[in-house]
Design an enzyme around this catalytic site. Structure first.
Site, PDB file in Angstrom:
ATOM      1  CG  ASP A 206      -0.017  -0.055   2.520  1.00  0.00           C
ATOM      2  OD1 ASP A 206       0.372   0.995   3.018  1.00  0.00           O
ATOM      3  OD2 ASP A 206       0.302  -1.175   3.006  1.00  0.00           O
ATOM      4  CG  ASP A 208       1.341   4.933   5.748  1.00  0.00           C
ATOM      5  OD1 ASP A 208       0.821   3.999   6.375  1.00  0.00           O
ATOM      6  OD2 ASP A 208       1.745   5.970   6.299  1.00  0.00           O
TER       7      ASP A 208
HETATM    8  N1  ADE Z   1       1.174   1.327   5.773  1.00  0.00           N
HETATM    9  C1  ADE Z   1       1.624   0.465   6.675  1.00  0.00           C
HETATM   10  N2  ADE Z   1       2.048   0.892   7.894  1.00  0.00           N
HETATM   11  C2  ADE Z   1       2.538   0.025   8.799  1.00  0.00           C
HETATM   12  N3  ADE Z   1       2.612  -1.304   8.595  1.00  0.00           N
HETATM   13  C3  ADE Z   1       2.197  -1.767   7.415  1.00  0.00           C
HETATM   14  N4  ADE Z   1       2.169  -3.027   6.923  1.00  0.00           N
HETATM   15  C4  ADE Z   1       1.675  -2.974   5.687  1.00  0.00           C
HETATM   16  N5  ADE Z   1       1.365  -1.697   5.342  1.00  0.00           N
HETATM   17  C5  ADE Z   1       1.692  -0.926   6.406  1.00  0.00           C
END
Ligand code: ADE
Ligand SMILES: CSC[C@H]1O[C@H](OP(=O)(O)O)[C@H](O)[C@@H]1O
Length: 286
Positions: A206, A208
């Site tokens: 992703d 975030d």
């Molecule tokens: N955006 C994110 N922040 C923290 N841990 C994660 N694991 C997978 N995506 C994450």
């Protein structure tokens, strides 16, 4: 000379092992996250540990990091490849890509971070927290599995379990971080104290919550991307033994000698109880 794999979110098992068996291991630091799956793959002894336990029962703060590293070392592991899900702070590090992390910023605050303590004080170097030889092998294996790989990247370790606020996400980007997760610290620190080679494969799931064209991260997004990339992750592990023959010489990066000049407590001032707990981790120098 066993090759250890720590599997993160979505990676709870390792298929294709010969003589596979789940082994319970006890350590002076308590029980590890789960039993450890041992067996042989491509001619190498392997040991696999699901970081959050099968069924994903442990939060990032509850993972028993010291017991995990101690248990792997006790089983003869000399090299650990950590596989983790992560968010990306870089447009070009896209979901589905793998980042071979080589630096960390540790923002965790609710975890035991050292095997050492009162009665035996040690300071290891973390200037280069990952093993270049092991990281290269992981990168090659991932590429051979058809993945887009970024070699080198800074991983921001946050406490969690909540994801970041937008202000935090933008601050970490401004700091120059590349990816974010909740588990590689203190794991990498403890691997260094235990003189294990450590490499971190961060699978981007992703963006975030900083990216205007992508919604804020949630578990469904992470799981969807991990599921789509499960075969690539398996391919990476299958390809590791052939690219990483068991070493017949010391680690060229010095990972296996990290404690050579690290312990500062005078021999006659050391706590025998702590020394006993350090048998697997630091027995070589104690
Ligand atoms: N955006 C994110 N922040 C923290 N841990 C994660 N694991 C997978 N995506 C994450
Ligand atoms: C399921 S999303 C958040 C969760 O995923 C990552 O786990 P791991 O590093 O073990 O793959 C992240 O660090 C969080 O623990």
């Amino acid at each position: 000379m066993t090759l250890g794999i720590i599997g993160g979110s979505g990676v709870y098992d390792l298929d294709g092992l010969e003589d596979a068996r789940w082994q319970e291991v006890e350590t002076p630091w308590g029980a590890p996250s789960d039993a450890i799956l041992t067996g042989r793959l491509g001619g190498r002894d392997m040991a696999f540990l699901p970081r959050h336990a099968r069924g994903h029962r442990l939060t990032p703060s509850d993972v028993p990091y010291r017991a995990n590293i101690d248990a792997l070392k006790r089983l003869g592991v000399t090299e650990v490849v950590s596989v983790s899900a992560c968010g990306s702070f870089r447009e070009e590090m896209a979901p589905g890509d793998f980042v071979i992390v080589d630096q960390f910023i540790d923002r965790t605050f609710a975890r035991a971070k050292s095997f050492f303590g009162p009665g035996c004080v040690a300071h290891v170097s973390l200037a280069h927290p990952t093993c270049a030889r092991l990281s290269r092998a992981a990168a090659e294996a991932a590429r051979a599995a058809g993945v887009t790989v970024h070699e080198g990247g800074t991983y921001l370790a946050m406490e969690g379990p909540q994801f970041s606020t937008r202000a935090e996400s933008e601050m970490y980007r401004a700091w120059g971080c590349d990816v974010i997760g909740m588990t590689n610290m203190p794991e990498a620190k403890l691997a260094r104290e235990a003189e294990l080679c450590y490499a971190s494969v961060a699978m981007v799931t992703d963006y975030d919550c900083w990216h205007d064209d992508h919604g804020a991260v949630d578990v469904a997004t992470v799981v969807r991307t991990l599921t789509a990339n499960a075969e690539a992750a398996r391919g990476l592990v299958r390809g590791l033994p052939e690219r990483l023959p068991a070493r017949d010489a010391p680690c060229p990066e010095g990972c296996d000698r990290a404690l050579d000049h690290a312990i500062i407590t005078a021999a006659d001032a050391r706590d025998p109880e702590l020394l006993a707990r350090l048998d697997a981790v630091a027995g070589r120098v104690l």
